[in-house]
Design a protein around this motif. Structure first.
Motif, PDB file in Angstrom:
ATOM      1  N   VAL A  11       0.859  -1.178   0.000  1.00 53.68           N
ATOM      2  CA  VAL A  11       0.000   0.000   0.000  1.00 53.68           C
ATOM      3  C   VAL A  11       0.899   1.233   0.000  1.00 53.68           C
ATOM      4  O   VAL A  11       1.805   1.338   0.830  1.00 53.68           O
ATOM      5  CB  VAL A  11      -0.921   0.053   1.234  1.00 53.68           C
ATOM      6  N   LEU A  12       0.660   2.143  -0.926  1.00 56.50           N
ATOM      7  CA  LEU A  12       1.347   3.429  -0.932  1.00 56.50           C
ATOM      8  C   LEU A  12       0.484   4.413  -0.156  1.00 56.50           C
ATOM      9  O   LEU A  12      -0.678   4.635  -0.489  1.00 56.50           O
ATOM     10  CB  LEU A  12       1.559   3.926  -2.360  1.00 56.50           C
ATOM     11  N   LEU A  13       1.060   4.989   0.879  1.00 49.97           N
ATOM     12  CA  LEU A  13       0.339   5.924   1.732  1.00 49.97           C
ATOM     13  C   LEU A  13       0.837   7.333   1.430  1.00 49.97           C
ATOM     14  O   LEU A  13       2.020   7.641   1.602  1.00 49.97           O
ATOM     15  CB  LEU A  13       0.586   5.582   3.193  1.00 49.97           C
ATOM     16  N   LEU A  14      -0.057   8.172   0.962  1.00 46.55           N
ATOM     17  CA  LEU A  14       0.298   9.528   0.566  1.00 46.55           C
ATOM     18  C   LEU A  14      -0.400  10.545   1.463  1.00 46.55           C
ATOM     19  O   LEU A  14      -1.625  10.524   1.604  1.00 46.55           O
ATOM     20  CB  LEU A  14      -0.113   9.794  -0.889  1.00 46.55           C
ATOM     21  N   GLY A  15       0.376  11.419   2.062  1.00 49.61           N
ATOM     22  CA  GLY A  15      -0.181  12.533   2.814  1.00 49.61           C
ATOM     23  C   GLY A  15      -0.056  13.777   1.959  1.00 49.61           C
ATOM     24  O   GLY A  15       1.047  14.222   1.648  1.00 49.61           O
ATOM     25  N   VAL A  16      -1.180  14.340   1.571  1.00 52.00           N
ATOM     26  CA  VAL A  16      -1.186  15.428   0.594  1.00 52.00           C
ATOM     27  C   VAL A  16      -1.852  16.665   1.174  1.00 52.00           C
ATOM     28  O   VAL A  16      -2.905  16.569   1.818  1.00 52.00           O
ATOM     29  CB  VAL A  16      -1.941  14.988  -0.686  1.00 52.00           C
ATOM     30  N   ASP A  17      -1.235  17.804   0.948  1.00 53.14           N
ATOM     31  CA  ASP A  17      -1.855  19.085   1.266  1.00 53.14           C
ATOM     32  C   ASP A  17      -2.389  19.664  -0.029  1.00 53.14           C
ATOM     33  O   ASP A  17      -1.617  20.098  -0.887  1.00 53.14           O
ATOM     34  CB  ASP A  17      -0.837  20.039   1.896  1.00 53.14           C
ATOM     35  N   GLU A  18      -3.688  19.633  -0.189  1.00 49.42           N
ATOM     36  CA  GLU A  18      -4.321  20.139  -1.400  1.00 49.42           C
ATOM     37  C   GLU A  18      -5.070  21.428  -1.083  1.00 49.42           C
ATOM     38  O   GLU A  18      -5.965  21.438  -0.228  1.00 49.42           O
ATOM     39  CB  GLU A  18      -5.273  19.103  -1.989  1.00 49.42           C
ATOM     40  N   ARG A  19      -4.695  22.480  -1.778  1.00 53.40           N
ATOM     41  CA  ARG A  19      -5.348  23.764  -1.584  1.00 53.40           C
ATOM     42  C   ARG A  19      -6.105  24.142  -2.848  1.00 53.40           C
ATOM     43  O   ARG A  19      -5.830  23.623  -3.927  1.00 53.40           O
ATOM     44  CB  ARG A  19      -4.317  24.843  -1.249  1.00 53.40           C
ATOM     45  N   GLU A  20      -7.042  25.059  -2.700  1.00 59.84           N
ATOM     46  CA  GLU A  20      -7.840  25.484  -3.844  1.00 59.84           C
ATOM     47  C   GLU A  20      -6.945  26.068  -4.933  1.00 59.84           C
ATOM     48  O   GLU A  20      -6.119  26.947  -4.679  1.00 59.84           O
ATOM     49  CB  GLU A  20      -8.870  26.534  -3.401  1.00 59.84           C
ATOM     50  N   GLY A  21      -7.085  25.542  -6.148  1.00 60.15           N
ATOM     51  CA  GLY A  21      -6.279  26.021  -7.264  1.00 60.15           C
ATOM     52  C   GLY A  21      -4.889  25.432  -7.313  1.00 60.15           C
ATOM     53  O   GLY A  21      -4.080  25.807  -8.164  1.00 60.15           O
ATOM     54  N   ASP A  22      -4.582  24.493  -6.413  1.00 63.46           N
ATOM     55  CA  ASP A  22      -3.253  23.883  -6.362  1.00 63.46           C
ATOM     56  C   ASP A  22      -3.428  22.387  -6.131  1.00 63.46           C
ATOM     57  O   ASP A  22      -4.059  21.968  -5.163  1.00 63.46           O
ATOM     58  CB  ASP A  22      -2.438  24.506  -5.221  1.00 63.46           C
ATOM     59  N   LYS A  23      -2.862  21.572  -7.025  1.00 66.32           N
ATOM     60  CA  LYS A  23      -3.008  20.123  -6.905  1.00 66.32           C
ATOM     61  C   LYS A  23      -2.316  19.582  -5.666  1.00 66.32           C
ATOM     62  O   LYS A  23      -2.684  18.539  -5.141  1.00 66.32           O
ATOM     63  CB  LYS A  23      -2.438  19.451  -8.160  1.00 66.32           C
ATOM     64  N   GLY A  24      -1.316  20.296  -5.194  1.00 67.45           N
ATOM     65  CA  GLY A  24      -0.623  19.888  -3.987  1.00 67.45           C
ATOM     66  C   GLY A  24       0.538  18.947  -4.254  1.00 67.45           C
ATOM     67  O   GLY A  24       0.780  18.533  -5.382  1.00 67.45           O
ATOM     68  N   ARG A  25       1.253  18.627  -3.186  1.00 62.23           N
ATOM     69  CA  ARG A  25       2.377  17.701  -3.258  1.00 62.23           C
ATOM     70  C   ARG A  25       2.244  16.680  -2.142  1.00 62.23           C
ATOM     71  O   ARG A  25       1.623  16.931  -1.114  1.00 62.23           O
ATOM     72  CB  ARG A  25       3.704  18.453  -3.117  1.00 62.23           C
ATOM     73  N   SER A  26       2.867  15.525  -2.353  1.00 65.38           N
ATOM     74  CA  SER A  26       2.818  14.472  -1.342  1.00 65.38           C
ATOM     75  C   SER A  26       3.946  14.703  -0.344  1.00 65.38           C
ATOM     76  O   SER A  26       5.018  14.131  -0.465  1.00 65.38           O
ATOM     77  CB  SER A  26       2.943  13.093  -1.994  1.00 65.38           C
ATOM     78  N   ASP A  27       3.686  15.547   0.635  1.00 69.34           N
ATOM     79  CA  ASP A  27       4.714  15.861   1.620  1.00 69.34           C
ATOM     80  C   ASP A  27       5.067  14.661   2.480  1.00 69.34           C
ATOM     81  O   ASP A  27       6.092  14.646   3.137  1.00 69.34           O
ATOM     82  CB  ASP A  27       4.256  17.024   2.500  1.00 69.34           C
ATOM     83  N   THR A  28       4.200  13.668   2.515  1.00 66.03           N
ATOM     84  CA  THR A  28       4.499  12.428   3.223  1.00 66.03           C
ATOM     85  C   THR A  28       4.245  11.255   2.293  1.00 66.03           C
ATOM     86  O   THR A  28       3.210  11.187   1.641  1.00 66.03           O
ATOM     87  CB  THR A  28       3.622  12.278   4.477  1.00 66.03           C
ATOM     88  N   MET A  29       5.210  10.362   2.214  1.00 63.98           N
ATOM     89  CA  MET A  29       5.097   9.203   1.331  1.00 63.98           C
ATOM     90  C   MET A  29       5.666   7.992   2.064  1.00 63.98           C
ATOM     91  O   MET A  29       6.823   7.984   2.471  1.00 63.98           O
ATOM     92  CB  MET A  29       5.861   9.448   0.035  1.00 63.98           C
TER      93      MET A  29
END
Length: 302
Positions: free
Chosen positions: A64-82
């Protein structure tokens, strides 16, 4: 949310999801609605490193790949935790490794060397998974994506957790005395984050993180928490996405629930270096092969 708070959060989320699903599966129709609401089977393509689809019925090992993502309006975000989690269906054990967000890798499908957390911004879940597959040479079978800003609500949804703190410390405005203490969502994050004051350093922090996982499991399985399940399900639906179907979640819970008590956390070692004035975490080839071998052996694959 600070980056150092994120390391163990994803494990908690997955374990909580499986625990809650198994405990109330037969009792609440709303659970089906919640699991259908977080399902996105099209986000992750089948791994080319899997000749045949994983058979949970036969207790095949899976990842299982566990992704912690910060997604903001107008921004796809990045997986700051993987993080990558593998489950051995035969001995019911679980291994987890956190991939540092600044790790310098080849981004699959982009023909570009960059930080691994940029893969999500370039191509979402699928590109993140394919990049991890190339980096560690193992298949990624499932994924769980979490909106990290909503995690605090998940801890609060079970009305707090209890842990046994072995030494008193203060961190980020919160005090943690010795003995049995109760933590809300924000306090749990701070309790799991502290490292530098711990005599055991990062190992001590990992112990506290495991305490939090167990605390969530204990509270989630308690009959007293049944009245909180609507809050739990609502929070899960708002903040989680996965390609695990209802049937797969139920099967995993049935086969591997005890794996939550048999977790081994691995580490990827490397060195930090600035290249063209950009900071990267460089992992030697022999280290990648070492970690890859650990997970291949755990999954019983060549």
């Amino acid at each position: 949310m600070g980056r150092k708070k994120r390391k163990i959060i994803l494990i908690m989320v997955l374990v909580l999801l499986l625990s809650v699903a198994g405990f109330i599966f037969s009792a609440y129709v709303s659970l089906h609605q919640t699991l259908n609401g977080i399902l996105n089977e099209s986000a992750l393509e089948k791994s080319e490193k899997r000749p045949q689809k994983v058979s949970l019925k036969n207790k095949d090992g899976f990842t299982v790949l566990l992704l912690g993502v910060d997604e903001r309006e107008g921004d796809k975000g990045r997986s700051d935790t993987m993080m990558v989690m593998s489950v051995n269906g035969q001995d019911h054990s679980l291994k987890v490794v956190s991939i540092p967000r600044d790790t310098r890798v080849n981004i699959a499908g982009k023909e570009k060397v960059d930080k691994i957390n940029h893969a999500y911004a370039f191509g979402g879940v699928n590109m993140s998974a394919k990049t991890v597959e190339e980096f560690l040479d193992i298949p990624i079978d499932y994924y769980v994506k979490v909106n990290m800003d909503g995690f605090k609500d998940m801890v609060d949804a079970v009305d707090g957790i209890s842990v046994n703190n072995v030494f008193a410390f203060s961190y980020d405005g919160a005090d943690f005395p010795t003995g049995n203490i109760t933590l809300n969502g924000e306090e749990a994050l701070k309790y799991s984050r502290m490292r530098y004051e711990d005599p055991q350093g990062d190992f001590g922090r990992q112990t506290r993180q495991r305490q939090i996982i167990q605390g969530i499991l204990d509270k989630g399985a308690s009959i007293d928490s049944m009245w909180s399940y609507n809050d739990i399900l609502s929070t899960l639906k708002k903040n989680i996405e996965t390609n695990m179907t209802i049937h797969e979640i139920k099967t995993i819970q049935k086969n591997d629930a005890v794996a939550s008590n048999n977790i081994k956390q691995e580490q990827i070692t490397g060195t930090g270096k600035r290249i063209n004035d950009i900071y990267y975490y460089l992992v030697p080839e022999e280290e990648k092969q070492r970690v890859s071998s650990i997970f291949k052996n755990h999954l019983n694959i060549n």
